[in-house]
Design a protein around this motif. Structure first.
Motif, PDB file in Angstrom:
ATOM      1  N   PHE A  31       6.478  12.804  -0.360  1.00 21.99           N
ATOM      2  CA  PHE A  31       6.281  14.214  -0.706  1.00 21.99           C
ATOM      3  C   PHE A  31       7.611  14.967  -0.698  1.00 21.99           C
ATOM      4  O   PHE A  31       8.446  14.777   0.192  1.00 21.99           O
ATOM      5  CB  PHE A  31       5.296  14.879   0.260  1.00 21.99           C
ATOM      6  CG  PHE A  31       3.849  14.491   0.001  1.00 21.99           C
ATOM      7  CD1 PHE A  31       3.336  14.445  -1.294  1.00 21.99           C
ATOM      8  CD2 PHE A  31       3.000  14.201   1.066  1.00 21.99           C
ATOM      9  CE1 PHE A  31       2.004  14.111  -1.534  1.00 21.99           C
ATOM     10  CE2 PHE A  31       1.672  13.866   0.833  1.00 21.99           C
ATOM     11  CZ  PHE A  31       1.167  13.816  -0.466  1.00 21.99           C
ATOM     12  N   ARG A  32       7.767  15.797  -1.722  1.00 20.94           N
ATOM     13  CA  ARG A  32       9.005  16.578  -1.836  1.00 20.94           C
ATOM     14  C   ARG A  32       9.127  17.540  -0.652  1.00 20.94           C
ATOM     15  O   ARG A  32       8.113  18.076  -0.183  1.00 20.94           O
ATOM     16  CB  ARG A  32       8.961  17.398  -3.134  1.00 20.94           C
ATOM     17  CG  ARG A  32       9.133  16.568  -4.370  1.00 20.94           C
ATOM     18  CD  ARG A  32       8.867  17.425  -5.584  1.00 20.94           C
ATOM     19  NE  ARG A  32       9.933  18.419  -5.761  1.00 20.94           N
ATOM     20  CZ  ARG A  32      10.462  18.704  -6.962  1.00 20.94           C
ATOM     21  NH1 ARG A  32      10.034  18.086  -8.059  1.00 20.94           N
ATOM     22  NH2 ARG A  32      11.398  19.611  -7.059  1.00 20.94           N
ATOM     23  N   PRO A  33      10.345  17.809  -0.195  1.00 22.49           N
ATOM     24  CA  PRO A  33      10.525  18.743   0.931  1.00 22.49           C
ATOM     25  C   PRO A  33       9.906  20.113   0.616  1.00 22.49           C
ATOM     26  O   PRO A  33       9.354  20.768   1.509  1.00 22.49           O
ATOM     27  CB  PRO A  33      12.050  18.861   1.068  1.00 22.49           C
ATOM     28  CG  PRO A  33      12.613  17.681   0.344  1.00 22.49           C
ATOM     29  CD  PRO A  33      11.605  17.242  -0.669  1.00 22.49           C
ATOM     30  N   GLU A  34       9.969  20.549  -0.662  1.00 19.36           N
ATOM     31  CA  GLU A  34       9.390  21.857  -1.036  1.00 19.36           C
ATOM     32  C   GLU A  34       7.885  21.903  -0.795  1.00 19.36           C
ATOM     33  O   GLU A  34       7.300  22.976  -0.671  1.00 19.36           O
ATOM     34  CB  GLU A  34       9.634  22.168  -2.516  1.00 19.36           C
ATOM     35  CG  GLU A  34      11.087  22.313  -2.904  1.00 19.36           C
ATOM     36  CD  GLU A  34      11.637  21.028  -3.502  1.00 19.36           C
ATOM     37  OE1 GLU A  34      11.288  19.937  -2.991  1.00 19.36           O
ATOM     38  OE2 GLU A  34      12.414  21.128  -4.470  1.00 19.36           O
ATOM     39  N   SER A  35       7.252  20.712  -0.795  1.00 16.21           N
ATOM     40  CA  SER A  35       5.801  20.694  -0.612  1.00 16.21           C
ATOM     41  C   SER A  35       5.431  20.555   0.865  1.00 16.21           C
ATOM     42  O   SER A  35       4.256  20.584   1.213  1.00 16.21           O
ATOM     43  CB  SER A  35       5.175  19.542  -1.419  1.00 16.21           C
ATOM     44  OG  SER A  35       5.390  18.310  -0.760  1.00 16.21           O
ATOM     45  N   GLU A  58       9.256  30.487  -5.550  1.00 13.32           N
ATOM     46  CA  GLU A  58      10.153  31.449  -6.211  1.00 13.32           C
ATOM     47  C   GLU A  58      11.628  31.156  -5.953  1.00 13.32           C
ATOM     48  O   GLU A  58      12.453  31.279  -6.845  1.00 13.32           O
ATOM     49  CB  GLU A  58       9.791  32.869  -5.769  1.00 13.32           C
ATOM     50  CG  GLU A  58       8.443  33.291  -6.348  1.00 13.32           C
ATOM     51  CD  GLU A  58       8.051  34.728  -6.027  1.00 13.32           C
ATOM     52  OE1 GLU A  58       8.733  35.380  -5.202  1.00 13.32           O
ATOM     53  OE2 GLU A  58       7.061  35.199  -6.623  1.00 13.32           O
ATOM     54  N   ASN A  59      11.954  30.737  -4.684  1.00 14.03           N
ATOM     55  CA  ASN A  59      13.382  30.541  -4.401  1.00 14.03           C
ATOM     56  C   ASN A  59      13.688  29.355  -3.493  1.00 14.03           C
ATOM     57  O   ASN A  59      14.804  29.202  -3.015  1.00 14.03           O
ATOM     58  CB  ASN A  59      13.965  31.829  -3.797  1.00 14.03           C
ATOM     59  CG  ASN A  59      13.183  32.249  -2.554  1.00 14.03           C
ATOM     60  OD1 ASN A  59      12.895  31.405  -1.701  1.00 14.03           O
ATOM     61  ND2 ASN A  59      12.835  33.515  -2.449  1.00 14.03           N
ATOM     62  N   GLY A  60      12.717  28.573  -3.225  1.00 16.62           N
ATOM     63  CA  GLY A  60      12.947  27.389  -2.382  1.00 16.62           C
ATOM     64  C   GLY A  60      12.728  27.622  -0.900  1.00 16.62           C
ATOM     65  O   GLY A  60      12.671  26.676  -0.125  1.00 16.62           O
ATOM     66  N   GLY A  61      12.583  28.909  -0.503  1.00 18.20           N
ATOM     67  CA  GLY A  61      12.349  29.234   0.917  1.00 18.20           C
ATOM     68  C   GLY A  61      13.362  28.537   1.803  1.00 18.20           C
ATOM     69  O   GLY A  61      14.562  28.520   1.509  1.00 18.20           O
ATOM     70  N   ASN A  62      12.847  27.919   2.867  1.00 16.72           N
ATOM     71  CA  ASN A  62      13.783  27.242   3.774  1.00 16.72           C
ATOM     72  C   ASN A  62      13.790  25.730   3.549  1.00 16.72           C
ATOM     73  O   ASN A  62      14.104  24.959   4.433  1.00 16.72           O
ATOM     74  CB  ASN A  62      13.452  27.564   5.238  1.00 16.72           C
ATOM     75  CG  ASN A  62      12.041  27.114   5.591  1.00 16.72           C
ATOM     76  OD1 ASN A  62      11.350  26.539   4.738  1.00 16.72           O
ATOM     77  ND2 ASN A  62      11.634  27.350   6.818  1.00 16.72           N
ATOM     78  N   SER A  63      13.418  25.308   2.305  1.00 16.05           N
ATOM     79  CA  SER A  63      13.304  23.869   2.044  1.00 16.05           C
ATOM     80  C   SER A  63      14.637  23.246   1.647  1.00 16.05           C
ATOM     81  O   SER A  63      14.747  22.024   1.513  1.00 16.05           O
ATOM     82  CB  SER A  63      12.296  23.633   0.918  1.00 16.05           C
ATOM     83  OG  SER A  63      12.825  24.130  -0.309  1.00 16.05           O
ATOM     84  N   GLY A  64      15.650  24.123   1.420  1.00 13.71           N
ATOM     85  CA  GLY A  64      16.931  23.595   0.968  1.00 13.71           C
ATOM     86  C   GLY A  64      16.997  23.487  -0.540  1.00 13.71           C
ATOM     87  O   GLY A  64      17.990  23.070  -1.109  1.00 13.71           O
ATOM     88  N   SER A  65      15.893  23.850  -1.241  1.00 13.20           N
ATOM     89  CA  SER A  65      15.851  23.794  -2.705  1.00 13.20           C
ATOM     90  C   SER A  65      15.917  25.216  -3.249  1.00 13.20           C
ATOM     91  O   SER A  65      15.786  26.185  -2.495  1.00 13.20           O
ATOM     92  CB  SER A  65      14.551  23.100  -3.121  1.00 13.20           C
ATOM     93  OG  SER A  65      14.029  23.619  -4.313  1.00 13.20           O
TER      94      SER A  65
END
Ligand code: PHE
Length: 423
Positions: A366-370, A232-239
């Motif tokens: 792997f993407r940081p979001e994953s 929904e908002n990228g959480g703490n992934s920086g995205s």
């Protein structure tokens, strides 16, 4: 049919006359005392039968011929006649009794008769009868043709696909990877959401998924919460995430896994120690039209490495050494797209044998979001590929010839087991 032949004793009497006849002959020359007569050959036998025939009488230790004894030599003696008949091969069954009790003839078996018939002929096998009867001396043995091809037998053989599974497993283990496993029936959560595939992304049907009725369970609340946040908002992934509302109902949907990356994400979410190298070999399902090179179910192999300082170079390096284990030393890379890797690359290996480039591996970082939802902060490089595809290249067969009801049994029975080594 019962057949008789003379025994050794029978042969001897036929040649030298029966002992009782010889006794009569002697007595017809002169009377003998019993003690003198005892010196004659086979005296006991002669005495027994001469007496039975009432040819002799003994008086005061002296043996003499009776009346019928005297005429014996002028007549034919039955027992001797029988011996002659047996010798000639024409005989009367009823007459055999006396010869049998005197052990002058014996029964011969059909086998012996057959064996006798072989005299002078060419035979193939040495049989016990040939040896016992001595007939082996009088036959000619056929020469063996040691170059004649034997009957073809098909003992158990590994299926080519199993062989490729084993080879892949061996390669991964050699490179220090541990195996991981996961379920075939998955939730959309592990197959897609966990790796940051957006809920409205065409990738969900790019993969042409087999959805099942019913819902599965979502994992630990914390993990679900983190995945929801990141979507929904990228959480703490920086995205910034996908900026879309994440629906747990969509994530709960049951399906047949479309890739083994679901297993990779279950492992990542389960907590790993860095550095970590894992691989998975397993069945996957895609709802696509089946043709010579596609089946709705097939197998994937994939591996990942999670460690400090990994980058695209490390990924390319690993893929290169992976390919080299299959005998492909020249490798080319091309960027491609996966929703959960950035960058994503496809790798091609050059097959000397086939004289062309073979695209086998799909990979990426792997993407940081994953990774953020599972607290993984180090880079994770990963690659995956279809095993049937690899098998098709190795064995130069299309998949339907190797697998399923259309498979080519003749090929499967005869294929070159060593091909994998030579590839
Ligand atoms: N899941 C990918 C596929 O189905 C393979 C892959 C695995 C790609 C891991 C990148 C990383 O082809």
């Amino acid at each position: 049919m019962i057949m008789y032949v003379l025994t050794e004793e029978g042969e001897k009497y036929l040649k030298n006359k029966l002992p009782e006849i010889n006794l009569v002959k002697e007595l017809s020359k002169k009377e003998l005392s019993v003690s003198e007569a005892k010196k004659l050959e086979n005296f006991n036998i002669a005495l027994q039968w001469a007496k039975k025939n009432q040819w002799i009488e003994i008086e005061n230790g002296i043996m003499k011929l009776t009346k019928s004894g005297k005429s014996t030599l002028e007549k034919k003696y039955e027992t001797e006649e029988y011996l002659k008949e047996v010798k000639s091969g024409k005989f009367d069954e009823d007459k055999m009794k006396i010869l049998l009790t005197r052990n002058l003839v014996r029964n011969v078996t059909e086998k012996e008769i057959e064996t006798k018939k072989l005299i002078g002929k060419e035979v193939l096998d040495v049989t016990p009868e040939l040896i016992k009867s001595g007939v082996w001396r009088d036959v000619k043995f056929k020469e063996y043709n040691v170059e004649f091809p034997g009957k073809k037998i098909y003992p158990g053989k590994k299926h080519p696909l199993n062989l490729v599974f084993e080879k892949i497993r061996e390669v991964f283990i050699e490179m220090g990877f541990d195996e991981m496993q996961g379920p075939l029936v998955e939730t959309a959560f592990w197959n897609m959401d966990s790796m940051f595939i957006p809920q409205d992304h065409p990738a969900r049907d790019i993969q042409d998924t087999f959805y099942l009725s019913g819902e599965g369970d979502l994992p630990d609340k914390k993990i679900v919460e983190n995945v929801k946040e990141v979507h929904e908002n990228g959480g703490n992934s920086g995205s910034k995430g996908w900026n879309l509302k994440w629906e747990p109902e969509i994530a709960k949907q049951l399906l047949l896994r479309t890739h083994t990356t679901s297993v990779t994400y279950r492992t990542l979410a389960g907590g790993i120690e860095i550095p970590c190298k894992r691989f998975c070999i397993g069945r996957v399902f895609r709802n696509e039209a089946s043709d010579a090179t596609h089946l709705p179910e097939f197998h994937h192999a994939e591996g990942f490495i999670a460690a400090e300082n990994l980058n695209i170079r490390s990924l390319m390096g690993f893929i290169k050494s992976f390919y080299s284990k299959f005998g492909l030393d020249e490798v080319k890379f091309k960027f491609n797209y996966n929703p959960y890797t950035e960058p994503s690359i496809e790798a091609f290996g050059y097959s000397e044998r086939m004289g062309r480039w073979i695209e086998l591996i799909n990979s990426g970082i792997f993407r940081p979001e994953s990774l953020a939802p599972y607290g993984i902060k180090v880079p994770v490089i990963a690659w995956g590929f279809g095993i049937e595809r690899l098998a098709m290249f190795i064995f130069e067969k299309n998949i339907k010839e190797i697998l399923g009801h259309t498979c080519d049994l003749k090929y499967l029975r005869n294929y070159d087991l060593l091909k994998l080594e030579k590839w």
